[in-house]
Scaffold this active site. Structure first.
Site, PDB file in Angstrom:
ATOM      1  N   TYR A 126       0.822  -1.214   0.000  1.00 27.06           N
ATOM      2  CA  TYR A 126       0.000   0.000   0.000  1.00 27.06           C
ATOM      3  C   TYR A 126       0.852   1.257   0.000  1.00 27.06           C
ATOM      4  O   TYR A 126       2.063   1.207   0.233  1.00 27.06           O
ATOM      5  CB  TYR A 126      -0.937   0.006   1.212  1.00 27.06           C
TER       6      TYR A 126
ATOM      7  N   LYS B 278       6.631  -2.126   2.285  1.00 28.32           N
ATOM      8  CA  LYS B 278       5.398  -1.495   2.761  1.00 28.32           C
ATOM      9  C   LYS B 278       4.192  -2.401   2.496  1.00 28.32           C
ATOM     10  O   LYS B 278       3.423  -2.195   1.558  1.00 28.32           O
ATOM     11  CB  LYS B 278       5.219  -0.119   2.101  1.00 28.32           C
TER      12      LYS B 278
ATOM     13  N   GLU C  31      11.969   2.882  14.236  1.00 30.91           N
ATOM     14  CA  GLU C  31      11.074   3.912  13.674  1.00 30.91           C
ATOM     15  C   GLU C  31       9.780   3.918  14.461  1.00 30.91           C
ATOM     16  O   GLU C  31       9.602   3.151  15.408  1.00 30.91           O
ATOM     17  CB  GLU C  31      10.819   3.629  12.190  1.00 30.91           C
TER      18      GLU C  31
ATOM     19  N   LEU D  69      11.287   1.416   7.283  1.00 28.10           N
ATOM     20  CA  LEU D  69      10.753   1.734   5.964  1.00 28.10           C
ATOM     21  C   LEU D  69      11.520   2.935   5.419  1.00 28.10           C
ATOM     22  O   LEU D  69      11.816   3.874   6.161  1.00 28.10           O
ATOM     23  CB  LEU D  69       9.268   2.087   6.104  1.00 28.10           C
TER      24      LEU D  69
HETATM   25  N1  PDD Z   1       2.943   5.357   7.251  1.00 23.69           N
HETATM   26  N2  PDD Z   1       7.543   3.953   8.862  1.00 23.69           N
HETATM   27  C1  PDD Z   1       6.366   3.291   8.880  1.00 23.69           C
HETATM   28  C2  PDD Z   1       6.292   1.988   9.612  1.00 23.69           C
HETATM   29  C3  PDD Z   1       5.247   3.825   8.210  1.00 23.69           C
HETATM   30  O1  PDD Z   1       4.080   3.155   8.209  1.00 23.69           O
HETATM   31  C4  PDD Z   1       5.366   5.075   7.555  1.00 23.69           C
HETATM   32  C5  PDD Z   1       4.214   5.681   6.816  1.00 23.69           C
HETATM   33  C6  PDD Z   1       6.606   5.733   7.579  1.00 23.69           C
HETATM   34  C7  PDD Z   1       6.819   7.046   6.871  1.00 23.69           C
HETATM   35  O2  PDD Z   1       6.851   6.853   5.483  1.00 23.69           O
HETATM   36  P1  PDD Z   1       6.355   7.974   4.468  1.00 23.69           P
HETATM   37  O3  PDD Z   1       7.117   9.210   4.796  1.00 23.69           O
HETATM   38  O4  PDD Z   1       6.707   7.430   3.152  1.00 23.69           O
HETATM   39  O5  PDD Z   1       4.873   8.142   4.679  1.00 23.69           O
HETATM   40  C8  PDD Z   1       7.673   5.141   8.227  1.00 23.69           C
HETATM   41  C9  PDD Z   1       1.797   5.755   6.479  1.00 23.69           C
HETATM   42  C10 PDD Z   1       1.588   7.219   6.455  1.00 23.69           C
HETATM   43  C11 PDD Z   1       0.591   4.977   6.950  1.00 23.69           C
HETATM   44  O6  PDD Z   1       0.760   3.784   7.170  1.00 23.69           O
HETATM   45  O7  PDD Z   1      -0.499   5.523   7.061  1.00 23.69           O
END
Ligand code: PDD
Length: 282
Positions: free
Chosen positions: A33, A147, A180, A205
């Site tokens: 996703y 992801k 994270e 991630l």
């Molecule tokens: N989450 N780490 C994890 C585990 C995440 O699920 C996310 C993002 C990030 C940040 O990644 P990015 O900057 O590409 O959004 C880091 C999204 C927003 C979510 O699951 O809703």
């Protein structure tokens, strides 16, 4: 017409949007996703998110036939028919529909694309609101760099944080280092004003927002270092913040009941937040 989503070629109201009971995303979390935010026709890091979607698909061998361009067309269509000015796009691609069987060997199935647009409360203000966080053991599988929708540890961590009045749960690895957040990347700023985040070492991630922040900081002569830091360093840092598609740059002002920067939003975090927005303004 509002609340229209896209599921496997069909534009439909949420209530009538259906995914087959044998979808592998439902059975196994066999799906990937992305989340992208938009505001009045501007997408934040659109290319980065779409590119990562294709990387995720490749890394779990899902053969997806859509091009980036066709995804963009569907997304723009959806935003238009839903008449949303500020919101998020949720894109999910599962391996497809098949009778339940762990292995997908020789399964000739078509990936299932679904896209949901959600109207959100506009959180674009430069004046960031500081949030609280808790720490917890990182108990995720060994490939958090992909992801996927397999997010149970993240779901439990975020809920635990929320139950304690905190916004985010910060994962700590078995050696005591921060990995994270449950849905964000974590950053610290030390007394030399160095902006530090864990390197892309397979244990986190590769955040799209993270990458942009590092780039914009660098272009503005701020020092960014990629290295591991311990849980204790979080408590002692001058500033701590998180980054994600939905929270942009959000300062963390308390962790495990320890106040960071006397519980105040830090200057550098605010500057980075502003820099991020500035780069996506028309
Ligand atoms: N989450 N780490 C994890 C585990 C995440 O699920 C996310 C993002 C990030 C940040 O990644 P990015 O900057 O590409 O959004 C880091 C999204 C927003 C979510 O699951 O809703």
């Amino acid at each position: 017409m509002y609340n229209i989503s896209y599921v496997d070629g069909i534009y439909q109201n949420y209530e009538n949007s259906k995914v087959n009971i044998n979808d592998r995303g439902y059975h196994f979390g066999d799906s990937v996703y992305e989340v992208v935010l938009f505001n009045e026709g501007i997408f934040y890091d659109f290319e980065g998110h779409l590119n990562r979607l294709f990387d995720s698909l490749n890394s779990i061998n899902i053969k997806f036939s859509f091009s980036k361009q066709s995804l963009k067309i569907i997304i723009k269509n959806l935003i238009k028919i839903n008449r949303v000015s500020f919101g998020s796009v949720y894109i999910q691609v599962s391996r497809g529909i098949a009778e339940r069987n762990h292995s997908y060997k020789d399964m000739n199935i078509k990936p299932l694309l679904s896209i949901i647009i959600t109207k959100k409360q506009n959180n674009l203000s430069d004046e960031a609101i500081g949030v609280k966080a808790i720490t917890l053991n990182d108990n995720r599988w060994a490939r958090p760099d992909i992801k996927t929708t397999q997010l149970l540890p993240n779901v439990l961590a975020k809920t635990k944080a929320n139950n304690k009045g905190a916004f985010e749960g910060i994962f700590i690895d078995s050696e005591g280092y921060v990995t994270e957040g449950s849905s964000s990347n974590i950053w610290i700023i030390n007394n030399d004003n160095e902006i530090i985040t864990r390197a892309i070492d397979g244990k986190i991630l590769s955040g799209i927002t993270r990458k942009s922040i590092a780039k914009f900081a660098d272009l503005n002569d701020l020092i960014v270092k990629e290295k591991k830091f311990r849980k204790e360093e979080l408590y002692k840092s001058k500033e701590v913040f998180l980054s994600s598609a939905s929270s942009f740059v959000t300062p963390i002002i308390e962790i495990d009941n320890v106040k960071i920067n006397n519980g105040e939003v830090g200057e550098i975090s605010v500057e980075l937040r502003k820099l991020y927005f500035k780069n996506f303004t028309k």
